[in-house]
Design an enzyme around this catalytic site. Structure first.
Site, PDB file in Angstrom:
ATOM      1  N   HIS A  94       0.937  -1.339  -0.112  1.00 30.14           N
ATOM      2  CA  HIS A  94       0.014   0.005   0.081  1.00 30.14           C
ATOM      3  C   HIS A  94       1.131   1.142  -0.222  1.00 30.14           C
ATOM      4  O   HIS A  94       1.930   1.306   0.623  1.00 30.14           O
ATOM      5  CB  HIS A  94      -0.889  -0.158   1.305  1.00 30.14           C
ATOM      6  CG  HIS A  94      -1.862   0.932   1.128  1.00 30.14           C
ATOM      7  ND1 HIS A  94      -1.805   2.363   1.402  1.00 30.14           N
ATOM      8  CD2 HIS A  94      -3.191   0.838   0.605  1.00 30.14           C
ATOM      9  CE1 HIS A  94      -3.039   3.123   1.159  1.00 30.14           C
ATOM     10  NE2 HIS A  94      -3.649   2.138   0.965  1.00 30.14           N
ATOM     11  N   GLU A 164      -3.976   1.863  -7.636  1.00 32.13           N
ATOM     12  CA  GLU A 164      -4.533   2.883  -6.723  1.00 32.13           C
ATOM     13  C   GLU A 164      -3.476   4.244  -6.989  1.00 32.13           C
ATOM     14  O   GLU A 164      -2.488   4.232  -6.460  1.00 32.13           O
ATOM     15  CB  GLU A 164      -4.441   2.342  -5.169  1.00 32.13           C
ATOM     16  CG  GLU A 164      -5.263   1.652  -4.551  1.00 32.13           C
ATOM     17  CD  GLU A 164      -5.515   1.776  -3.157  1.00 32.13           C
ATOM     18  OE1 GLU A 164      -6.754   1.594  -2.734  1.00 32.13           O
ATOM     19  OE2 GLU A 164      -4.431   1.868  -2.364  1.00 32.13           O
TER      20      GLU A 164
HETATM   21  P1  PGA Z   1      -9.467   5.767   0.152  1.00 33.60           P
HETATM   22  O1  PGA Z   1      -8.281   4.894   0.350  1.00 33.60           O
HETATM   23  O2  PGA Z   1     -10.903   4.864  -0.463  1.00 33.60           O
HETATM   24  O3  PGA Z   1      -9.993   6.458   1.420  1.00 33.60           O
HETATM   25  O4  PGA Z   1      -8.967   6.771  -0.864  1.00 33.60           O
HETATM   26  C1  PGA Z   1      -8.164   3.703  -0.520  1.00 33.60           C
HETATM   27  C2  PGA Z   1      -6.688   3.131   0.079  1.00 33.60           C
HETATM   28  O5  PGA Z   1      -5.922   3.959   0.351  1.00 33.60           O
HETATM   29  O6  PGA Z   1      -6.647   1.740  -0.052  1.00 33.60           O
END
Ligand code: PGA
Length: 254
Positions: A94, A164
């Site tokens: 992450h 992401e």
């Molecule tokens: P968010 O987080 O939906 O709050 O943007 C997603 C993540 O960081 O996995």
């Protein structure tokens, strides 16, 4: 079509076990009609064992797992230990962990350990920002290839790849919204990298999207984003928002 999967990343929330139980029980109550959508909740380590017993509809994941199995690694938790208590998934790489110093090389070792412990890793990749020259494509490609380096082709499908873009995550300063078109373009790009690596006839990893997904835009990401599911942070801490997202995914699975 792969069945959609909705994954909650609770991050370091909530503060107490009681609140974590309340949140899970609230989510669980809304799931009686959900038959096809995969649902995964990734709470902090300390809540996993307790929460696991409160829902049969939800699978559980951790937010990290170390690459060693046991030994002198103070503070770490291994993938095998997680598998032992019934955890099925683990988020790896992450951006919030990368920001704390985690490298692609470490993530690669953790991925291998997670797969050999029988967990399904959720590998997060994504650029910090976008540039006019589209260098971010190379950035994502290098990140992905470094993370999956040396993993046998026939095991790669076990990984769920979460795209992401860091610039779209809810907690990023001056964040911007990513569009389903942004997600789709990158999902196609990632699929191409994987199919070049895997060749034909091999099972492909799932690709999901994460970055400020909520109950208003989840449908667009699932229908127009070219992805097999969503990784949800902030909105997964709200029973209504998160279960709305699951219901939207369930409709898409019909
Ligand atoms: P968010 O987080 O939906 O709050 O943007 C997603 C993540 O960081 O996995």
């Amino acid at each position: 079509m792969l069945k959609k999967i909705i994954i909650a990343n609770w991050k370091m929330n909530p503060l107490t076990l009681k609140d974590a139980e309340r949140l899970l029980v609230g989510i669980n109550k809304e799931l009686s009609k959900i038959k096809k959508t995969g649902i995964v909740v990734c709470p902090p380590f300390v809540y996993l064992e307790k929460l696991r017993k409160l829902s049969r509809k939800v699978s559980f994941g951790a937010q990290d797992a170390f690459w060693g199995e046991t030994g002198a690694f103070t503070g770490e938790v291994s993938a095998s230990m997680l598998a032992e208590i019934g955890v099925k998934y683990v988020i790896l790489g992450h951006s919030e962990r990368r920001a704390l110093g985690e490298s692609n090389e470490t993530i690669n070792k953790k991925l291998k350990a997670a797969i050999s412990a029988g967990l399904s890793p959720i590998l997060c990749i994504g650029e910090n920002d976008r540039d006019e020259n589209h260098e971010y494509f190379n950035f994502v490609k290098n990140q992905l290839l470094a993370c999956i380096n040396g993993i046998p082709k026939n095991l790669l499908y076990k990984i769920i790849i979460a795209y992401e873009p860091v610039w779209a995550i809810s907690t990023t300063a001056n964040r911007r919204d990513a569009s389903p078109a942004d997600a789709k373009e990158m999902a196609i790009f990632i699929r191409k990298i994987l199919s070049d690596k895997l060749g034909t006839g091999m099972k492909m990893p799932r690709i999901i999207y994460g970055g400020s997904v909520n109950n208003r835009d989840a449908g667009e990401f699932l229908t127009q984003g070219g992805v097999d599911g969503l990784l949800v942070g902030k909105a997964s801490l709200d029973v209504k928002k998160f279960t709305d997202i699951i219901k939207i995914a369930e409709n898409e699975n019909d």
